[in-house]
Design a protein around this motif. Structure first.
Motif, PDB file in Angstrom:
ATOM      1  N   GLN A  81      34.901  38.630  47.367  1.00 22.39           N
ATOM      2  CA  GLN A  81      35.899  39.821  47.385  1.00 22.39           C
ATOM      3  C   GLN A  81      36.769  39.668  46.152  1.00 22.39           C
ATOM      4  OE1 GLN A  81      38.139  39.579  51.177  1.00 22.39           O
ATOM      5  NE2 GLN A  81      36.163  39.164  52.393  1.00 22.39           N
ATOM      6  N   ARG A  82      37.070  38.537  45.762  1.00 24.27           N
ATOM      7  CA  ARG A  82      37.941  38.762  44.457  1.00 24.27           C
ATOM      8  C   ARG A  82      37.559  37.372  43.518  1.00 24.27           C
ATOM      9  NH1 ARG A  82      44.145  37.153  46.585  1.00 24.27           N
ATOM     10  NH2 ARG A  82      43.533  34.778  47.684  1.00 24.27           N
ATOM     11  N   GLU A 131      35.240  34.962  50.340  1.00 24.34           N
ATOM     12  CA  GLU A 131      36.423  35.554  49.953  1.00 24.34           C
ATOM     13  C   GLU A 131      36.878  35.411  48.541  1.00 24.34           C
ATOM     14  OE1 GLU A 131      39.273  35.600  53.555  1.00 24.34           O
ATOM     15  OE2 GLU A 131      38.471  33.476  53.353  1.00 24.34           O
ATOM     16  N   ASN A 132      36.676  34.394  47.872  1.00 21.64           N
ATOM     17  CA  ASN A 132      37.086  33.958  46.554  1.00 21.64           C
ATOM     18  C   ASN A 132      35.938  33.163  45.693  1.00 21.64           C
ATOM     19  OD1 ASN A 132      40.321  34.627  47.123  1.00 21.64           O
ATOM     20  ND2 ASN A 132      39.653  33.319  48.587  1.00 21.64           N
ATOM     21  N   ILE A 163      39.090  34.670  40.723  1.00 20.38           N
ATOM     22  CA  ILE A 163      40.408  34.247  40.448  1.00 20.38           C
ATOM     23  C   ILE A 163      40.047  33.417  39.163  1.00 20.38           C
ATOM     24  CG2 ILE A 163      42.428  32.506  41.012  1.00 20.38           C
ATOM     25  CD1 ILE A 163      42.092  33.371  43.835  1.00 20.38           C
ATOM     26  N   VAL A 219      43.957  37.488  38.792  1.00 18.68           N
ATOM     27  CA  VAL A 219      43.326  37.799  40.134  1.00 18.68           C
ATOM     28  C   VAL A 219      42.629  39.311  39.622  1.00 18.68           C
ATOM     29  CG1 VAL A 219      43.313  38.498  42.181  1.00 18.68           C
ATOM     30  CG2 VAL A 219      44.831  36.732  41.406  1.00 18.68           C
ATOM     31  N   LYS A 220      41.116  39.332  39.988  1.00 14.13           N
ATOM     32  CA  LYS A 220      40.498  40.602  39.999  1.00 14.13           C
ATOM     33  C   LYS A 220      39.977  41.058  41.243  1.00 14.13           C
ATOM     34  CE  LYS A 220      36.785  42.915  37.411  1.00 14.13           C
ATOM     35  NZ  LYS A 220      37.603  43.932  36.472  1.00 14.13           N
ATOM     36  N   ILE A 221      40.310  42.118  41.899  1.00 10.19           N
ATOM     37  CA  ILE A 221      39.673  42.392  43.092  1.00 10.19           C
ATOM     38  C   ILE A 221      38.471  43.200  42.851  1.00 10.19           C
ATOM     39  CG2 ILE A 221      39.882  43.926  45.190  1.00 10.19           C
ATOM     40  CD1 ILE A 221      41.807  41.609  44.808  1.00 10.19           C
ATOM     41  N   LEU A 222      37.242  42.800  43.390  1.00  8.81           N
ATOM     42  CA  LEU A 222      36.180  43.075  42.698  1.00  8.81           C
ATOM     43  C   LEU A 222      35.785  44.484  43.223  1.00  8.81           C
ATOM     44  CD1 LEU A 222      34.352  39.633  42.814  1.00  8.81           C
ATOM     45  CD2 LEU A 222      35.169  40.636  40.674  1.00  8.81           C
ATOM     46  N   SER A 223      36.025  44.806  44.544  1.00  7.71           N
ATOM     47  CA  SER A 223      35.615  46.096  45.131  1.00  7.71           C
ATOM     48  C   SER A 223      36.342  47.029  44.353  1.00  7.71           C
ATOM     49  CB  SER A 223      36.083  46.091  46.608  1.00  7.71           C
ATOM     50  OG  SER A 223      37.060  45.867  46.738  1.00  7.71           O
ATOM     51  N   GLU A 240      41.136  46.316  40.477  1.00 10.75           N
ATOM     52  CA  GLU A 240      42.427  46.079  40.273  1.00 10.75           C
ATOM     53  C   GLU A 240      42.552  44.556  39.828  1.00 10.75           C
ATOM     54  OE1 GLU A 240      46.720  45.789  42.913  1.00 10.75           O
ATOM     55  OE2 GLU A 240      44.779  46.111  43.789  1.00 10.75           O
ATOM     56  N   GLN A 241      43.440  44.480  38.666  1.00 12.47           N
ATOM     57  CA  GLN A 241      43.623  43.265  38.147  1.00 12.47           C
ATOM     58  C   GLN A 241      45.111  43.003  37.973  1.00 12.47           C
ATOM     59  OE1 GLN A 241      40.015  43.743  34.995  1.00 12.47           O
ATOM     60  NE2 GLN A 241      41.953  43.889  34.317  1.00 12.47           N
TER      61      GLN A 241
END
Length: 495
Positions: free
Chosen positions: A461-462, A411-412, A464, A478-482, A485-486
């Motif tokens: 998934q993200r 997840e992280n 940090i 935080v960066k959502i890798l899919s 979004e940051q």
């Protein structure tokens, strides 16, 4: 949490944070990505064992002298012993997937899991002469002068445990196990010297309803993993058919197990050798010929024509096929009188799962063994069960192109931008793990390019990031890798 939805925030922000600056510098060099699944196919881990095997001396399982100091300092053979396997992560994911399906199906049918020692008393597995298993044991004498063996199957250990528990457990018992078994035997496709086996067993039910339930559980498993009745079938018979033939020719009952073990070799050795072994079991020439003729019967109608409607085997088999119709799996099963199974303890209905293309050995097998406990000094309880190995089913899935595509899933991924912030990154990882989130913590001060590559490999998934300016404010990037979004978020609000 202070979410930032304007994609230009990295440029317009009055005082760029450390993490924001890093994301900005990577904005055009490292495009956003969607984690892709790593395709994993089961691969054989076998290699050349010639040097190791040729150096092996003595009977299988015999104790060897400890290596000399010169041997210890030499480069070792990095391959596992012949007939055994390593399980690197990609293989372990496949094994875990398979075992998870074994467990979930067993639990769907109300079974409880048990386990036993891999090392057992040798006497537990030595029952009657003629069984192949006697010659396939990995056995030795321990330092207490006790004869012990690595278990070649699970059922005798189960029987021992049932006897040990006695009347303290109510019947019926519905137990399952997944355990490693060892046999020193000739290796072929789907056959190794060690394998994992799924067993489901029912104690305390004398009726054919138990066998019908067990076959249903195997078929449920097949359906879950994409196997259909056009891929796999079940051959079903009863040892009581052979008992009837032997009774007609007054063959001693103590030869029954030996005859069954011989019949189980029909596809393995020449027919003349089969006849020789049967004659040595006190069967006359006429009895041998009739027995071999009976083994060609492929329908219950033909069986009834030969024996009449009164024999117990026919009644059991008719009930089983009627139950198969009710369960909805009649297309999966067929009668075949040649199926007897190779273990001496079976007493009634027996069955084998087979590949309809005939490319593989038996996928699974089982049956009724109502008199097993008494061979170990216990009181007999009606029982039946099956064994299902892990090797052949994987080969079948390869053949049908049904191997699952598995990949690591995290997840992280958490990293710090400065070595001095490694402790802070560790605390962030700990907080997430307390919330049952999976975290891959970067343990060294690595460049962000390396971190992004690792995130891709493990399908994180993200990302940090712990930067100095954010951390001073009690926040992380935080960066959502899919999606790319940051945003920044307070550590205490990180979910």
């Amino acid at each position: 949490m202070r979410a930032i939805t304007n994609p230009s925030f990295l440029i317009l922000h009055h005082r760029p944070s450390a993490a924001s600056a890093v994301f900005r510098s990577l904005r055009y060099r490292l495009p956003f990505f969607t984690p892709s699944f790593i395709k994993v196919k089961a691969r054989s881990t076998s290699a050349s064992y010639a040097e190791l095997d040729n150096a092996r001396t003595g009977r299988p399982g015999s104790l060897a002298s400890p290596p000399s100091q010169s041997d210890v300092t030499q480069k070792i053979d990095v391959n596992p012993p012949k007939g055994t396997r390593d399980f690197p992560p990609e293989e372990m994911r496949l094994r875990s997937w398979l075992f998870q399906n074994f467990r979930e199906v067993s639990q769907l049918f109300g079974f409880e899991e048990v386990d036993f020692p891999v090392l057992e008393s040798e006497a537990l597995f030595i029952r009657k002469a003629g069984e192949e298993i006697r010659d396939q044991l990995y056995c030795f004498e321990d330092r207490g002068n006790r004869r012990v063996a690595l278990r070649p199957e699970l059922t005798p250990s189960l029987a021992r445990l049932v006897i040990q528990k006695g009347k303290s457990v109510p019947l019926p018992l519905k137990w399952f196990a997944i355990g490693q078994c060892w046999r020193y035997e000739r290796m072929t496709r789907g056959r190794r010297r060690e394998h994992y086996q799924w067993n489901m067993d029912i104690f305390g039910v004398p009726n054919v309803t138990a066998e019908a339930e067990l076959i249903s559980s195997i078929i449920t498993f097949f359906k879950r993993i994409g196997i259909t009745a056009s891929d796999v079938g079940f051959k079903v018979s009863s040892r009581k058919v052979l008992q009837e033939v032997l009774r007609r020719y007054s063959i001693p009952e103590n030869q029954f197990g030996r005859v069954c073990v011989t019949i189980d070799k029909l596809d393995k050795i020449p027919i003349d050798d089969i006849k020789t072994e049967l004659r040595s079991a006190e069967l006359s020439e006429q009895a041998v010929e009739e027995l071999l003729q009976i083994l060609t019967v492929k329908s219950l109608t033909e069986l009834e024509e030969k024996f009449g409607a009164s024999i117990e085997a026919l009644s059991d088999l008719k009930q089983l096929f009627a139950l198969a119709e009710k369960y909805g799996y009649s297309e999966w099963i067929q009668f075949d009188a040649s199926i007897v199974r190779g273990l001496a303890y079976y007493t009634g209905i027996v069955f084998e799962g087979f590949d309809r293309e005939r490319k593989l050995r038996a996928i699974c097998g089982g049956g009724r063994y109502d008199r097993l406990l008494s061979t170990f000094g216990g009181d007999d309880i009606p029982a039946c069960g099956f064994g299902f190995g892990d090797a052949v089913i994987i080969e079948l899935l390869k053949e049908r192109g049904l191997l699952p595509e598995l990949s690591p899933q995290v997840e992280n991924i958490v990293c710090s931008l400065d070595a001095d912030l490694q402790g802070a990154a560790s605390s962030v990882a700990a907080k997430l793990r307390e919330k049952s989130q999976t975290v891959d913590l970067v343990l060294e001060n690595k460049p962000l390019k390396w971190v992004f590559k690792r995130a891709s490999r493990i399908n994180a998934q993200r990302l940090i990031i712990v930067g100095s300016s954010e951390w001073e404010k009690g926040m992380v990037g935080v960066k959502i890798l899919s999606s790319g979004e940051q945003y920044e978020v307070k550590v205490d609000e990180l979910e």
